[in-house]
Structure formats: structure tokens, C-alpha cells
Design a protein around this motif. Structure first.
Motif, PDB file in Angstrom:
ATOM      1  N   ARG A  83       0.039  -2.576  -2.824  1.00 22.89           N
ATOM      2  CA  ARG A  83      -0.478  -1.240  -2.549  1.00 22.89           C
ATOM      3  C   ARG A  83       0.263  -0.189  -3.352  1.00 22.89           C
ATOM      4  O   ARG A  83       1.447  -0.305  -3.631  1.00 22.89           O
ATOM      5  CB  ARG A  83      -0.337  -0.910  -1.072  1.00 22.89           C
ATOM      6  CG  ARG A  83      -1.217  -1.771  -0.218  1.00 22.89           C
ATOM      7  CD  ARG A  83      -1.215  -1.301   1.181  1.00 22.89           C
ATOM      8  NE  ARG A  83      -2.029  -2.201   1.985  1.00 22.89           N
ATOM      9  CZ  ARG A  83      -2.150  -2.112   3.260  1.00 22.89           C
ATOM     10  NH1 ARG A  83      -1.515  -1.178   3.913  1.00 22.89           N
ATOM     11  NH2 ARG A  83      -2.911  -2.956   3.920  1.00 22.89           N
ATOM     12  N   VAL A  84      -0.462   0.869  -3.683  1.00 21.73           N
ATOM     13  CA  VAL A  84       0.131   2.009  -4.370  1.00 21.73           C
ATOM     14  C   VAL A  84       0.618   2.973  -3.293  1.00 21.73           C
ATOM     15  O   VAL A  84      -0.117   3.291  -2.357  1.00 21.73           O
ATOM     16  CB  VAL A  84      -0.916   2.690  -5.285  1.00 21.73           C
ATOM     17  CG1 VAL A  84      -0.342   3.934  -5.930  1.00 21.73           C
ATOM     18  CG2 VAL A  84      -1.406   1.709  -6.336  1.00 21.73           C
ATOM     19  N   SER A  85       1.850   3.428  -3.429  1.00 22.87           N
ATOM     20  CA  SER A  85       2.419   4.332  -2.429  1.00 22.87           C
ATOM     21  C   SER A  85       1.675   5.665  -2.433  1.00 22.87           C
ATOM     22  O   SER A  85       1.052   6.047  -3.426  1.00 22.87           O
ATOM     23  CB  SER A  85       3.899   4.580  -2.725  1.00 22.87           C
ATOM     24  OG  SER A  85       4.035   5.386  -3.882  1.00 22.87           O
ATOM     25  N   LEU A  86       1.767   6.365  -1.325  1.00 23.67           N
ATOM     26  CA  LEU A  86       1.126   7.680  -1.227  1.00 23.67           C
ATOM     27  C   LEU A  86       1.689   8.639  -2.275  1.00 23.67           C
ATOM     28  O   LEU A  86       0.949   9.431  -2.856  1.00 23.67           O
ATOM     29  CB  LEU A  86       1.300   8.258   0.173  1.00 23.67           C
ATOM     30  CG  LEU A  86       0.518   7.558   1.273  1.00 23.67           C
ATOM     31  CD1 LEU A  86       0.838   8.174   2.629  1.00 23.67           C
ATOM     32  CD2 LEU A  86      -0.984   7.640   1.005  1.00 23.67           C
ATOM     33  N   GLN A  87       2.986   8.545  -2.544  1.00 24.42           N
ATOM     34  CA  GLN A  87       3.595   9.410  -3.554  1.00 24.42           C
ATOM     35  C   GLN A  87       3.008   9.117  -4.935  1.00 24.42           C
ATOM     36  O   GLN A  87       2.688  10.025  -5.695  1.00 24.42           O
ATOM     37  CB  GLN A  87       5.119   9.240  -3.587  1.00 24.42           C
ATOM     38  CG  GLN A  87       5.804  10.133  -4.609  1.00 24.42           C
ATOM     39  CD  GLN A  87       5.532  11.617  -4.365  1.00 24.42           C
ATOM     40  OE1 GLN A  87       5.701  12.120  -3.267  1.00 24.42           O
ATOM     41  NE2 GLN A  87       5.103  12.329  -5.408  1.00 24.42           N
ATOM     42  N   ASP A 138      -3.617   2.085 -18.878  1.00 21.72           N
ATOM     43  CA  ASP A 138      -2.195   2.181 -19.241  1.00 21.72           C
ATOM     44  C   ASP A 138      -1.571   3.452 -18.688  1.00 21.72           C
ATOM     45  O   ASP A 138      -0.440   3.439 -18.194  1.00 21.72           O
ATOM     46  CB  ASP A 138      -2.026   2.129 -20.757  1.00 21.72           C
ATOM     47  CG  ASP A 138      -2.275   0.751 -21.340  1.00 21.72           C
ATOM     48  OD1 ASP A 138      -2.285  -0.243 -20.568  1.00 21.72           O
ATOM     49  OD2 ASP A 138      -2.459   0.651 -22.570  1.00 21.72           O
ATOM     50  N   CYS A 139      -2.311   4.548 -18.755  1.00 19.19           N
ATOM     51  CA  CYS A 139      -1.825   5.818 -18.219  1.00 19.19           C
ATOM     52  C   CYS A 139      -1.573   5.702 -16.714  1.00 19.19           C
ATOM     53  O   CYS A 139      -0.541   6.134 -16.208  1.00 19.19           O
ATOM     54  CB  CYS A 139      -2.821   6.934 -18.525  1.00 19.19           C
ATOM     55  SG  CYS A 139      -2.310   8.567 -17.944  1.00 19.19           S
ATOM     56  N   ILE A 143       2.192   5.785 -14.601  1.00 19.91           N
ATOM     57  CA  ILE A 143       2.469   6.672 -13.478  1.00 19.91           C
ATOM     58  C   ILE A 143       2.858   5.872 -12.234  1.00 19.91           C
ATOM     59  O   ILE A 143       3.813   6.200 -11.541  1.00 19.91           O
ATOM     60  CB  ILE A 143       1.240   7.560 -13.176  1.00 19.91           C
ATOM     61  CG1 ILE A 143       0.994   8.504 -14.354  1.00 19.91           C
ATOM     62  CG2 ILE A 143       1.413   8.336 -11.875  1.00 19.91           C
ATOM     63  CD1 ILE A 143      -0.364   9.185 -14.336  1.00 19.91           C
ATOM     64  N   VAL A 144       2.140   4.795 -11.969  1.00 24.53           N
ATOM     65  CA  VAL A 144       2.337   4.021 -10.746  1.00 24.53           C
ATOM     66  C   VAL A 144       3.560   3.103 -10.823  1.00 24.53           C
ATOM     67  O   VAL A 144       4.244   2.891  -9.834  1.00 24.53           O
ATOM     68  CB  VAL A 144       1.067   3.197 -10.437  1.00 24.53           C
ATOM     69  CG1 VAL A 144       1.284   2.223  -9.313  1.00 24.53           C
ATOM     70  CG2 VAL A 144      -0.085   4.136 -10.104  1.00 24.53           C
ATOM     71  N   GLU A 145       3.817   2.562 -12.004  1.00 22.09           N
ATOM     72  CA  GLU A 145       4.945   1.637 -12.169  1.00 22.09           C
ATOM     73  C   GLU A 145       5.849   2.071 -13.314  1.00 22.09           C
ATOM     74  O   GLU A 145       5.993   1.378 -14.315  1.00 22.09           O
ATOM     75  CB  GLU A 145       4.420   0.228 -12.425  1.00 22.09           C
ATOM     76  CG  GLU A 145       3.607  -0.325 -11.278  1.00 22.09           C
ATOM     77  CD  GLU A 145       3.106  -1.750 -11.526  1.00 22.09           C
ATOM     78  OE1 GLU A 145       3.144  -2.214 -12.678  1.00 22.09           O
ATOM     79  OE2 GLU A 145       2.697  -2.370 -10.569  1.00 22.09           O
ATOM     80  N   ASN A 149       7.942   0.418 -17.539  1.00 21.58           N
ATOM     81  CA  ASN A 149       7.910   0.977 -18.895  1.00 21.58           C
ATOM     82  C   ASN A 149       9.282   0.927 -19.540  1.00 21.58           C
ATOM     83  O   ASN A 149       9.408   0.769 -20.734  1.00 21.58           O
ATOM     84  CB  ASN A 149       7.433   2.432 -18.865  1.00 21.58           C
ATOM     85  CG  ASN A 149       5.986   2.527 -18.430  1.00 21.58           C
ATOM     86  OD1 ASN A 149       5.192   1.647 -18.716  1.00 21.58           O
ATOM     87  ND2 ASN A 149       5.650   3.581 -17.708  1.00 21.58           N
ATOM     88  N   ARG A 150      10.329   1.056 -18.745  1.00 25.78           N
ATOM     89  CA  ARG A 150      11.684   1.024 -19.291  1.00 25.78           C
ATOM     90  C   ARG A 150      12.063  -0.381 -19.722  1.00 25.78           C
ATOM     91  O   ARG A 150      12.869  -0.571 -20.594  1.00 25.78           O
ATOM     92  CB  ARG A 150      12.687   1.518 -18.235  1.00 25.78           C
ATOM     93  CG  ARG A 150      12.563   2.999 -18.010  1.00 25.78           C
ATOM     94  CD  ARG A 150      13.601   3.478 -17.014  1.00 25.78           C
ATOM     95  NE  ARG A 150      12.866   4.276 -16.017  1.00 25.78           N
ATOM     96  CZ  ARG A 150      12.962   4.089 -14.731  1.00 25.78           C
ATOM     97  NH1 ARG A 150      13.734   3.173 -14.218  1.00 25.78           N
ATOM     98  NH2 ARG A 150      12.269   4.835 -13.895  1.00 25.78           N
ATOM     99  N   ASP A 151      11.475  -1.392 -19.054  1.00 21.16           N
ATOM    100  CA  ASP A 151      11.791  -2.776 -19.375  1.00 21.16           C
ATOM    101  C   ASP A 151      11.185  -3.233 -20.689  1.00 21.16           C
ATOM    102  O   ASP A 151      11.679  -4.130 -21.324  1.00 21.16           O
ATOM    103  CB  ASP A 151      11.300  -3.729 -18.265  1.00 21.16           C
ATOM    104  CG  ASP A 151      12.000  -3.450 -16.947  1.00 21.16           C
ATOM    105  OD1 ASP A 151      13.086  -2.821 -16.980  1.00 21.16           O
ATOM    106  OD2 ASP A 151      11.457  -3.844 -15.905  1.00 21.16           O
TER     107      ASP A 151
END
Length: 152
Positions: A83-87, A138-139, A143-145, A149-151
């Protein structure tokens, strides 16, 4: 009133949460003002996928059945990790980049067709061949994860 999936549908004019669907072409809109704007350019010929395509012939292929059932399993999953968090949902809604992408009528048509289509797995595979849709996906993922992206 037609059922609207409030998590995925946006008004075709202002991108806000829709309450209605155009009776001619079934695209979502949120107000009389937006409907009047849409009505000027409404084209019933661009009716969503379910009315433009012929139902697939059952070829006995288990691949499509497996894809559909795995998507259904995923969508009905109660696992928190899926699930994607509310934030993060809020972050998606506030993203200027995402809003800019969603102004593209071709992307919006792809999204409406995907949302309203019968064979979601097949439609998703087709959408992922579209560079604009891949850019959108990808966008959303950036935002969600953001940690992924840093990895990479």
C-alpha cells in the motif's frame, strides 16, 4: 450515477476529484463548469476502451488468466507493504511534475482506457510501451519510493 474510482480518476478539465461522467464519452468531470468546457470538445467516438474493442477470444492461453488473477490478488491484498501511505498519496497530489504530465491529453486517454478496460494486465503491458506512460510511472515511483532512487 456512474461509479467512479476516486483513487485513480481525475476531472478531464481541472484534474480535481470527479463526481460525474460524461453521458456521451464517459470521461470523468467534477462540476457543471468543467462539463460545459468538456462538452465543447466532447467526441463520443473516443468512448473508453470497453465500447471500442471486441471481447478477446478465448484461446486457451493460461498466460492472460494468470496475469489477471495476479493483478486481482495484488489489488485485493491486505498486506501493508503493497500500500501507498497517505503521506505519499498526498505527495503525489502535490507534485507539480506529475500535474504537468497529467495535462497531456494522450496520457489522460491512456489512463482512462486503463482504468475502464476489462483486461488490465494486457492494457498495462500496452501502456508500458508508451514512453509518455513510462515517464508518468517513473515520476510516480520517484515520489512514492524515493529511497529506491538513491540505490540506483
Amino acid at each position: 450515477m456512474a461509479s467512479l474510482n476516486s483513487r485513480t480518476a481525475v476531472c478531464v478539465i481541472c484534474l480535481e476529484k470527479p463526481k460525474y461522467r460524461c453521458p456521451a464519452c464517459r470521461v470523468p468531470y467534477c462540476s457543471v463548469t468543467c462539463f460545459q468546457t468538456h462538452k465543447e470538445q466532447c467526441n463520443p467516438e473516443t468512448r473508453p476502451v470497453e465500447t471500442r474493442t471486441v471481447a478477446p477470444v478465448n484461446t486457451g492461453s493460461e498466460e492472460n488468466k494468470d496475469d489477471d488473477s495476479s493483478i486481482a490478488d495484488f489489488l485485493n491484498s491486505d498486506e501493508e507493504e503493497d500500500r501507498v501511505s497517505l503521506q505519499n498519496l498526498k505527495n503525489l497530489g502535490e507534485s507539480a511534475t506529475l500535474r504537468s504530465l497529467l495535462l497531456n491529453p494522450h496520457l489522460r486517454e491512456l489512463m482512462v482506457n486503463l482504468d475502464q478496460g476489462e483486461n488490465k494486465a494486457k492494457l498495462m503491458k500496452a501502456c508500458m510501451q508508451e514512453p509518455l506512460f513510462v515517464e508518468f510511472a517513473d515520476c510516480c515511483l520517484r515520489i512514492v519510493e524515493p529511497s529506491h532512487n538513491r540505490d540506483s
